[in-house]
Enzyme design. Structure first.
Site, PDB file in Angstrom:
ATOM      1  N   GLU A  38       0.968  -1.297   0.014  1.00  0.00           N
ATOM      2  CA  GLU A  38       0.245  -0.110   0.002  1.00  0.00           C
ATOM      3  C   GLU A  38       0.757   1.309  -0.057  1.00  0.00           C
ATOM      4  O   GLU A  38       1.952   1.248   0.437  1.00  0.00           O
ATOM      5  CB  GLU A  38      -0.789   0.114   1.416  1.00  0.00           C
ATOM      6  CG  GLU A  38      -2.067  -1.013   1.314  1.00  0.00           C
ATOM      7  CD  GLU A  38      -2.588  -1.176   2.678  1.00  0.00           C
ATOM      8  OE1 GLU A  38      -3.088  -0.260   3.176  1.00  0.00           O
ATOM      9  OE2 GLU A  38      -2.386  -2.327   3.225  1.00  0.00           O
ATOM     10  N   CYS A  60       3.557   8.356   0.951  1.00  0.00           N
ATOM     11  CA  CYS A  60       3.886   7.325   2.128  1.00  0.00           C
ATOM     12  C   CYS A  60       4.239   5.980   1.403  1.00  0.00           C
ATOM     13  O   CYS A  60       3.335   5.471   0.954  1.00  0.00           O
ATOM     14  CB  CYS A  60       2.876   7.114   3.049  1.00  0.00           C
ATOM     15  SG  CYS A  60       3.156   6.050   4.507  1.00  0.00           S
ATOM     16  N   CYS A  97       5.593  -7.475   7.950  1.00  0.00           N
ATOM     17  CA  CYS A  97       6.861  -6.624   8.725  1.00  0.00           C
ATOM     18  C   CYS A  97       6.901  -7.807   9.952  1.00  0.00           C
ATOM     19  O   CYS A  97       6.132  -8.334  10.417  1.00  0.00           O
ATOM     20  CB  CYS A  97       6.238  -5.393   9.281  1.00  0.00           C
ATOM     21  SG  CYS A  97       7.368  -4.720  10.416  1.00  0.00           S
ATOM     22  N   CYS A 114       4.407  -5.036  16.245  1.00  0.00           N
ATOM     23  CA  CYS A 114       4.062  -4.153  17.246  1.00  0.00           C
ATOM     24  C   CYS A 114       2.528  -4.498  17.354  1.00  0.00           C
ATOM     25  O   CYS A 114       1.939  -4.774  16.716  1.00  0.00           O
ATOM     26  CB  CYS A 114       4.317  -2.504  16.600  1.00  0.00           C
ATOM     27  SG  CYS A 114       5.803  -2.307  16.334  1.00  0.00           S
ATOM     28  N   CYS A 118      -0.114  -2.711  15.287  1.00  0.00           N
ATOM     29  CA  CYS A 118      -0.053  -2.321  13.914  1.00  0.00           C
ATOM     30  C   CYS A 118      -0.670  -3.615  12.935  1.00  0.00           C
ATOM     31  O   CYS A 118      -0.508  -4.859  13.427  1.00  0.00           O
ATOM     32  CB  CYS A 118       1.507  -2.201  13.655  1.00  0.00           C
ATOM     33  SG  CYS A 118       1.860  -1.966  12.127  1.00  0.00           S
ATOM     34  N   GLU A 123       9.496  -2.485   8.108  1.00  0.00           N
ATOM     35  CA  GLU A 123      10.597  -1.573   8.831  1.00  0.00           C
ATOM     36  C   GLU A 123      11.717  -1.455   7.990  1.00  0.00           C
ATOM     37  O   GLU A 123      12.506  -2.269   7.607  1.00  0.00           O
ATOM     38  CB  GLU A 123      10.928  -2.436   9.991  1.00  0.00           C
ATOM     39  CG  GLU A 123      12.291  -1.995  10.942  1.00  0.00           C
ATOM     40  CD  GLU A 123      12.264  -0.518  11.091  1.00  0.00           C
ATOM     41  OE1 GLU A 123      11.203  -0.029  11.495  1.00  0.00           O
ATOM     42  OE2 GLU A 123      13.296   0.070  10.936  1.00  0.00           O
ATOM     43  N   ASN A 164      -5.013   4.425  15.077  1.00  0.00           N
ATOM     44  CA  ASN A 164      -5.978   4.038  14.289  1.00  0.00           C
ATOM     45  C   ASN A 164      -6.409   2.584  14.485  1.00  0.00           C
ATOM     46  O   ASN A 164      -5.556   1.722  15.069  1.00  0.00           O
ATOM     47  CB  ASN A 164      -5.163   3.668  12.795  1.00  0.00           C
ATOM     48  CG  ASN A 164      -5.750   4.822  11.703  1.00  0.00           C
ATOM     49  OD1 ASN A 164      -6.829   4.779  11.462  1.00  0.00           O
ATOM     50  ND2 ASN A 164      -4.622   5.171  11.312  1.00  0.00           N
ATOM     51  N   CYS A 210      -2.404   1.295   7.602  1.00  0.00           N
ATOM     52  CA  CYS A 210      -1.398   0.621   6.796  1.00  0.00           C
ATOM     53  C   CYS A 210      -1.451  -0.836   7.103  1.00  0.00           C
ATOM     54  O   CYS A 210      -1.513  -1.262   8.107  1.00  0.00           O
ATOM     55  CB  CYS A 210      -0.003   1.178   6.837  1.00  0.00           C
ATOM     56  SG  CYS A 210       0.285   1.832   5.203  1.00  0.00           S
TER      57      CYS A 210
HETATM   58  N1  SAH Z   1       8.514   0.342  10.907  1.00  0.00           N
HETATM   59  C1  SAH Z   1       8.711   1.769  10.664  1.00  0.00           C
HETATM   60  C2  SAH Z   1       7.729   2.443   9.662  1.00  0.00           C
HETATM   61  C3  SAH Z   1       6.409   2.173   9.417  1.00  0.00           C
HETATM   62  S1  SAH Z   1       4.996   2.442  10.233  1.00  0.00           S
HETATM   63  C4  SAH Z   1       8.359   2.436  12.063  1.00  0.00           C
HETATM   64  O1  SAH Z   1       7.931   1.666  13.084  1.00  0.00           O
HETATM   65  O2  SAH Z   1       8.500   3.508  12.396  1.00  0.00           O
HETATM   66  C5  SAH Z   1       4.685   4.327  10.291  1.00  0.00           C
HETATM   67  C6  SAH Z   1       4.150   4.603  11.734  1.00  0.00           C
HETATM   68  O3  SAH Z   1       2.818   4.206  11.801  1.00  0.00           O
HETATM   69  C7  SAH Z   1       5.007   4.132  12.893  1.00  0.00           C
HETATM   70  O4  SAH Z   1       5.106   5.232  14.043  1.00  0.00           O
HETATM   71  C8  SAH Z   1       4.213   3.080  13.573  1.00  0.00           C
HETATM   72  O5  SAH Z   1       4.399   2.821  14.950  1.00  0.00           O
HETATM   73  C9  SAH Z   1       2.739   3.844  13.326  1.00  0.00           C
HETATM   74  N2  SAH Z   1       1.664   2.823  13.102  1.00  0.00           N
HETATM   75  C10 SAH Z   1       1.494   1.541  13.168  1.00  0.00           C
HETATM   76  N3  SAH Z   1       0.137   1.257  13.370  1.00  0.00           N
HETATM   77  C11 SAH Z   1      -0.576   2.180  13.503  1.00  0.00           C
HETATM   78  C12 SAH Z   1      -1.841   2.349  14.091  1.00  0.00           C
HETATM   79  N4  SAH Z   1      -2.591   1.567  14.058  1.00  0.00           N
HETATM   80  N5  SAH Z   1      -2.437   3.538  14.609  1.00  0.00           N
HETATM   81  C13 SAH Z   1      -1.265   4.578  14.675  1.00  0.00           C
HETATM   82  N6  SAH Z   1      -0.043   4.585  14.299  1.00  0.00           N
HETATM   83  C14 SAH Z   1       0.356   3.287  13.757  1.00  0.00           C
END
Ligand code: SAH
Length: 345
Positions: free
Chosen positions: A90, A103, A110, A114, A117, A163, A293, A336
């Site tokens: 995406e 973006c 990934c 987390c 996510c 990542e 989100n 995402c």
């Molecule tokens: N892996 C990288 C970049 C991708 S995610 C990182 O961790 O920074 C981009 C951002 O979106 C990161 O800060 C991630 O923690 C955040 N993110 C992921 N899922 C999310 C969600 N459901 N709501 C808000 N932010 C989220």
């Protein structure tokens, strides 16, 4: 599959010489690929050269925009790209006053897992090549009617699925490719690289001298909280991440960003704000607060917007600059990784 988009202009020139073609062919191919054309569509090429490239197993980017969703509220566009092997990633195209930001994703899935996510729900499927990350920019630019002289994508954030530092070589090559003067020529200063903090790789990255904006996904300033929501914290703790951010600032004098997604009852209390203030006070940084989100499979809820502003107030009172990110494309929403999960089958 071999991708022409994986090659720099110089590599493409060498490639042409190696198969007995004239160097100007490299320019024709390069410009065609950067405009989002497939090999067959590059009208300046001879039929035999096109056929040679295809027989050698080459495609331009090997990808297509499979679906696009345009927001009626703010004209944000969400792209679902299909790759040559059927995998999907995406991207999101957002319009801001200072320019248009795309973006991009760096991996299919990934492995950071987390707790909030969607991208990590099924682990890592594969890395994207440099040309597949670049392809997202090329296709979005062409989609919005841009070309190389009049680019529609002016800024890039590496904040889609994946990542970036877990796909180190390809991401570094992508940064160099997208910056090529003959190509999309996006300046490093207009690119943000976001990481959860793979610090061994980050120390290599500092040495690459690519002056991008660094964004660290912090999400909590207390280790007991961060370890619960980000498994990577067991390896690189909060103080390690902040120390790395400081090294980056020392070297580049570029202000870093800490991302902080607010999760109701998890990281949005007074204690959490106080811990963050204590750790970054006096350091030239910005805390970017994001209301989480909602991801159904994860089940964690975002803090209310009102409480997000309250948290921001606490930080500012403690001398830490903070912004609350506005929501874009609310009607085409899906954090995402969610779109891909929905369409992959
Ligand atoms: N892996 C990288 C970049 C991708 S995610 C990182 O961790 O920074 C981009 C951002 O979106 C990161 O800060 C991630 O923690 C955040 N993110 C992921 N899922 C999310 C969600 N459901 N709501 C808000 N932010 C989220």
């Amino acid at each position: 599959m071999k991708l022409l988009a994986d090659l720099s202009y110089d590599e493409l020139k060498e490639k042409m010489l190696s198969i007995g073609e004239k160097p100007f062919r490299a320019e024709q191919i390069y410009l065609g690929v950067m405009q989002g054309k497939e090999i067959e569509e590059i009208s300046t090429l001879s039929a035999s050269l096109k056929q040679n490239l295809v027989e050698e197993g080459y495609a331009a980017t090997g990808m297509k925009i499979f679906r696009s969703f345009r927001s009626k509220i703010d004209d944000t566009v969400k792209f679902l790209y299909s790759l040559w092997d059927g995998d999907m990633v995406e991207g999101v195209f957002m319009r801001y006053k200072y320019g248009n930001t795309l973006c991009v994703s760096t991996q299919v899935g990934c492995r950071m897992n987390c707790a909030f996510c969607a991208s990590g729900l099924n682990g890592l499927k594969r890395n994207l090549s440099a040309g597949e990350i670049l392809g997202q920019v090329i296709l979005a630019n062409a989609f919005d009617g841009g070309d190389l002289k009049n680019r529609k994508v002016t800024n890039i954030v590496l904040m889609g699925s994946g990542e970036p530092l877990d796909n180190y070589e390809n991401v570094v090559k992508f940064l160099r490719l997208v910056n090529e003067e003959k190509g999309l020529n996006v300046s490093y200063r207009n690119i943000s690289l976001s990481t959860c903090g793979l610090l061994e790789k980050f120390d290599l990255f500092i040495e690459e001298d690519l002056p991008v904006t660094m964004t660290f996904s912090l999400h909590a300033a207390r280790d007991e909280v961060r370890s619960k929501i980000m498994p990577v914290n067991k390896k690189y703790a909060v103080s390690d991440v902040i120390a790395a951010a400081k090294r980056y600032f020392e070297k580049t004098k570029r202000r870093v960003v800490f991302e902080y997604s607010l999760i109701k009852g998890v990281n949005d209390g007074e204690k959490d704000a106080a811990a963050l203030i204590e750790k970054v006070k006096g350091f030239p940084c910005i805390v970017n607060l994001i209301v989480l989100n909602y991801v159904k499979e994860r089940g964690l809820e975002g803090t209310s917007r009102k409480d997000a502003y309250r948290f921001q107030g606490l930080l500012e009172k403690g001398g830490v600059e903070a912004t609350v990110r506005r929501t874009m494309g609310a009607d085409i929403e899906g954090a995402c990784g969610q779109l891909r999960a929905k369409y992959q089958d």
